[in-house]
Design a protein around this motif. Structure first.
Motif, short mmCIF file in Angstrom:
data_model
loop_
_atom_site.label_atom_id
_atom_site.label_comp_id
_atom_site.label_asym_id
_atom_site.label_seq_id
_atom_site.Cartn_x
_atom_site.Cartn_y
_atom_site.Cartn_z
N THR A 218 0.84 -1.19 0.00
CA THR A 218 0.00 0.00 0.00
C THR A 218 0.88 1.25 0.00
OG1 THR A 218 -0.14 -0.07 2.41
CG2 THR A 218 -1.89 -1.18 1.17
N GLY A 219 0.29 2.37 -0.30
CA GLY A 219 1.03 3.63 -0.35
C GLY A 219 2.00 3.73 -1.50
N VAL A 220 1.73 3.00 -2.58
CA VAL A 220 2.60 3.03 -3.76
C VAL A 220 1.99 3.94 -4.81
CG1 VAL A 220 3.71 1.69 -5.58
CG2 VAL A 220 3.38 0.67 -3.31
N GLN A 221 2.62 5.05 -5.07
CA GLN A 221 2.16 5.98 -6.10
C GLN A 221 2.81 5.59 -7.43
OE1 GLN A 221 0.07 9.19 -5.80
NE2 GLN A 221 -0.03 8.38 -7.87
N VAL A 222 2.04 4.97 -8.31
CA VAL A 222 2.58 4.53 -9.60
C VAL A 222 2.72 5.73 -10.52
CG1 VAL A 222 2.09 3.18 -11.67
CG2 VAL A 222 1.73 2.17 -9.40
N ASP A 223 3.91 5.84 -11.09
CA ASP A 223 4.18 6.93 -12.03
C ASP A 223 3.90 6.48 -13.46
OD1 ASP A 223 5.13 9.02 -13.52
OD2 ASP A 223 7.22 8.82 -12.91
N ARG A 238 6.72 5.31 -6.56
CA ARG A 238 7.34 5.65 -5.29
C ARG A 238 6.68 4.85 -4.17
NH1 ARG A 238 10.77 9.85 -5.45
NH2 ARG A 238 10.73 10.07 -3.16
N TRP A 239 7.52 4.32 -3.30
CA TRP A 239 7.05 3.58 -2.13
C TRP A 239 7.96 3.95 -0.96
CZ3 TRP A 239 8.84 -1.51 0.03
CH2 TRP A 239 7.97 -1.98 1.02
N GLN A 240 7.34 4.30 0.16
CA GLN A 240 8.09 4.73 1.34
C GLN A 240 9.05 5.88 1.01
OE1 GLN A 240 9.82 1.07 2.86
NE2 GLN A 240 7.90 0.49 3.87
N ASN A 241 8.52 6.81 0.19
CA ASN A 241 9.25 8.03 -0.19
C ASN A 241 10.50 7.78 -1.00
OD1 ASN A 241 7.44 9.83 1.17
ND2 ASN A 241 8.40 9.26 3.12
N GLN A 242 10.58 6.62 -1.62
CA GLN A 242 11.73 6.30 -2.45
C GLN A 242 11.26 5.83 -3.82
OE1 GLN A 242 14.99 6.69 -1.62
NE2 GLN A 242 14.32 7.53 0.37
N LEU A 265 -1.39 5.15 -18.30
CA LEU A 265 -1.01 4.96 -19.70
C LEU A 265 -0.47 6.26 -20.29
CD1 LEU A 265 -3.99 2.77 -21.00
CD2 LEU A 265 -1.64 2.02 -20.59
N GLN A 266 -1.13 7.37 -20.03
CA GLN A 266 -0.69 8.64 -20.61
C GLN A 266 0.69 9.03 -20.08
OE1 GLN A 266 -3.94 11.29 -19.68
NE2 GLN A 266 -5.28 10.44 -21.26
N ARG A 267 0.94 8.86 -18.81
CA ARG A 267 2.28 9.20 -18.28
C ARG A 267 3.35 8.28 -18.84
NH1 ARG A 267 -0.69 9.86 -13.53
NH2 ARG A 267 0.04 7.87 -12.69
N SER A 268 2.93 7.11 -19.31
CA SER A 268 3.87 6.15 -19.89
C SER A 268 4.13 6.40 -21.36
CB SER A 268 3.33 4.72 -19.71
OG SER A 268 3.06 4.45 -18.35
N SER A 399 -2.94 16.17 -16.02
CA SER A 399 -2.66 17.60 -16.13
C SER A 399 -1.18 17.90 -16.06
CB SER A 399 -3.38 18.36 -15.01
OG SER A 399 -2.92 17.91 -13.73
N SER A 400 -0.38 16.87 -15.74
CA SER A 400 1.05 17.07 -15.54
C SER A 400 1.74 15.72 -15.61
CB SER A 400 1.30 17.72 -14.17
OG SER A 400 2.65 17.65 -13.78
N VAL A 401 3.05 15.74 -15.79
CA VAL A 401 3.83 14.50 -15.71
C VAL A 401 3.93 14.03 -14.27
CG1 VAL A 401 5.16 15.00 -17.78
CG2 VAL A 401 6.00 15.79 -15.55
N ASP A 402 3.60 14.86 -13.33
CA ASP A 402 3.67 14.53 -11.91
C ASP A 402 2.44 13.71 -11.53
OD1 ASP A 402 3.77 14.38 -9.17
OD2 ASP A 402 3.87 16.54 -8.82
#
Length: 549
Positions: A218-223, A238-242, A265-268, A399-402
């Motif tokens: 959990t807490g995994v922000q997929v880029d 990012r997971w655990q701020n890394q 998909l769009q960020r990829s 809205s952003s690459v972020d």
């Protein structure tokens, strides 16, 4: 632990209904290593599990992404809140718990568009496979699955009177909305267990969390996804701020929902060329349909003040009433705290020209101006009605690459003139039901939108003023073989190997009802397709130590 060479066989992105089910089904093979990634947290917030607690979960950043739709021209420029689950179980942890499949013609329509294997006869066994119905196994229901379906545990006289009034207007009473034809009125069956919410995490994930070949983070922000030689090979996030890289030997399956999956998909670099170039994202694979075809059910919440009956407005409006509700729930898990947001439903045609029921009612013994605000200080009920088959189409784009930036969500409500016509018909039909003899004893008086509004244009304006989402976004990674379709009938992303999407985003057309259980069915179908494929493509797994989530 380094994830650079962790070598999972399958990576499932998103622990909503389909993701939880897929993690369960794929990890049933002990030779397969499965990783499930969820951006939200654990489902240990108490209000998730108390049915009425949805009021505390929607709009709460602990459980909801708290998105907003862009200003809607069709709604007078209003910006609507757009809830999406941000927790294990996804939207099944914050939704209305209604068990609904839609109509047989919905799925036959998908198949008629060239999506072989998605007709009603094909998907009914999938619904039954995951279902544990209170009445047991039958022609239409499953009795041994994980997805619990129960009767509601509390009823209100005002709702029974509405049902009688609907019958007086030609809407027959119906015991089961899930046999393929849901026209009629009846009480919704719900995903609960003894008065407690039954979400997808409880049903599919928690029983198998100890499998040594299943990792849940959990807490995994997929880029974005990493693509090598035309195939999806890894997930970066990012997971655990890394920063982390999770590699997949066989397949990656996106289950992040109608908002999340097109964003990944769009960020990829997979999506509309113009959007990607504007945001400075290298175009890996131009796929114009990613993010398009957004469909949602817009509900019109008609509110009626009444006399001679108690509603939740009075019961929840005093300290003694709240204490009484709490004590009853503690005693036997019943009473108002065990309520789904909507108890009574009805499906009906807005006009004789409609081939099947195209309106759905959610009737509630309560009223409020909008979600997140207090209940009205007077007794009232709400007859919420939505167009099941809207023609308006919108889109969602990053809205952003972020990945931390909120997407641009534009449902484009009421942009098609046919949807305005259906909205006016829905208001008139509701008024006819409320004026039927069965409700006369309660002296119902229209509070919203206002009985003085009668012309066609006035009803259009009223729909724009009171319309709001009922939280059913679908279609943004549409299934099909056309130039604007994103996945094929096997749920494989066009032009990319070893990448599938399995969630509500793949629906070519929105189903005629609530969308949670159809999304579970899509997960069940995906598991079937993936496991069939694995028999013909089965590399040897190398065993590695599994990290503790």
């Amino acid at each position: 632990m380094s994830f650079a060479d962790s070598g999972f066989d399958y990576i499932v992105v998103g622990a909503g209904p389909a993701g939880c089910l897929l993690a369960n089904r794929l990890s049933a093979d002990p030779s397969c290593r499965v990783l499930l990634l969820e951006a939200g947290g654990r489902d240990n917030y108490p209000w998730i599990h108390i049915p009425v607690g949805y009021l505390h979960c929607i709009g709460n950043p602990r459980t909801d992404w708290c998105f907003k739709a862009s200003a809607q021209a069709g709604l007078g420029g209003r910006e609507l809140g757009y809830p999406r689950g941000r927790v294990l179980g996804g939207c099944s942890s914050i939704n209305g718990m209604i068990y609904m499949r839609g109509q047989a013609s919905d799925y036959d329509g998908w198949a008629a568009q060239g999506n072989q294997g998605w007709a009603w006869k094909d998907v009914l066994p999938l619904f039954k496979a995951s279902e544990r119905h209170f009445a047991g196994a039958s022609e239409h229901h499953g009795g041994e699955g994980e997805w619990r379906v129960e009767r509601q545990r509390y009823q209100w006289p005002i709702l029974e009177a509405f049902r009688d009034a609907a019958e007086q207007c030609g809407i027959a009473k119906l015991d089961d909305f899930n046999t393929g034809d849901n026209q009629g009125s009846g009480y919704f069956q719900v995903n609960q267990r003894n008065g407690v919410r039954w979400n997808a995490a409880k049903a599919f994930l928690r029983p198998v969390m100890q499998r040594p070949n299943l990792t849940v983070l959990t807490g995994v922000q997929v880029d974005r996804l990493e693509l090598e030689g035309g195939r999806a090979s890894a997930v970066n996030g990012r997971w655990q701020n890394q920063p982390r890289r999770f590699s997949a030997r066989r397949e990656i399956i996106l289950c992040a929902g109608a908002i999340g999956s097109p964003g990944i998909l769009q960020r990829s670099g997979i999506g509309p060329r113009a959007l990607l170039e504007r945001l400075g994202i290298p175009v890996i694979h131009a796929l114009e349909g990613v993010g398009g075809n957004l469909q949602d059910h817009l509900q019109l919440r008609l509110v009626y003040r009444i006399a001679n009956a108690r509603t939740l407005n009075q019961m929840a409006g005093s300290l003694w009433g709240k204490m009484g509700m709490g004590l009853r729930y503690l005693y036997d898990r019943s009473g108002p705290l065990a309520m789904a947001p909507s108890q009574l439903g009805a499906f009906v045609r807005s006009s004789p020209e409609q081939p099947s029921a195209n309106l759905q009612y959610h009737v509630q013994p309560l009223s409020l101006e909008r979600f997140g605000e207090p209940l009205h200080p007077f007794p009232a009920f709400t007859a919420s009605v939505c167009n099941l088959r809207p023609l308006s189409r919108g889109r969602v784009d990053i809205s952003s690459v972020d990945p931390g930036c909120a997407p641009v969500i534009d449902p484009n409500y009421l942009s098609d003139p046919a949807d305005l016509k259906v909205a006016a018909q829905a208001i008139r039909l509701t008024r006819r039901i409320v004026q039927a003899p069965a409700l006369a004893i309660f002296d119902p008086r229209e509070y919203l939108p206002g009985a003085e509004l009668n012309t066609e244009q006035q009803l259009y304006d009223a729909a724009a003023r009171i319309g709001t989402t009922i939280f059913h976004p679908v279609g943004t990674c549409r299934m099909g073989s056309g130039s604007l379709d994103v996945v094929d009938s096997q749920l494989r992303v066009h032009g990319i190997d070893d990448l599938r999407v399995a969630d509500a985003s793949i629906m070519p057309e929105i189903v005629s009802g609530n969308t949670c259980s159809p999304t579970l069915m899509i997960g069940e179908k995906a598991a079937q397709l993936i496991l069939q494929h694995s028999h013909s493509k089965r590399p040897q797994s190398t065993q590695h130590a599994i990290p503790t989530p």
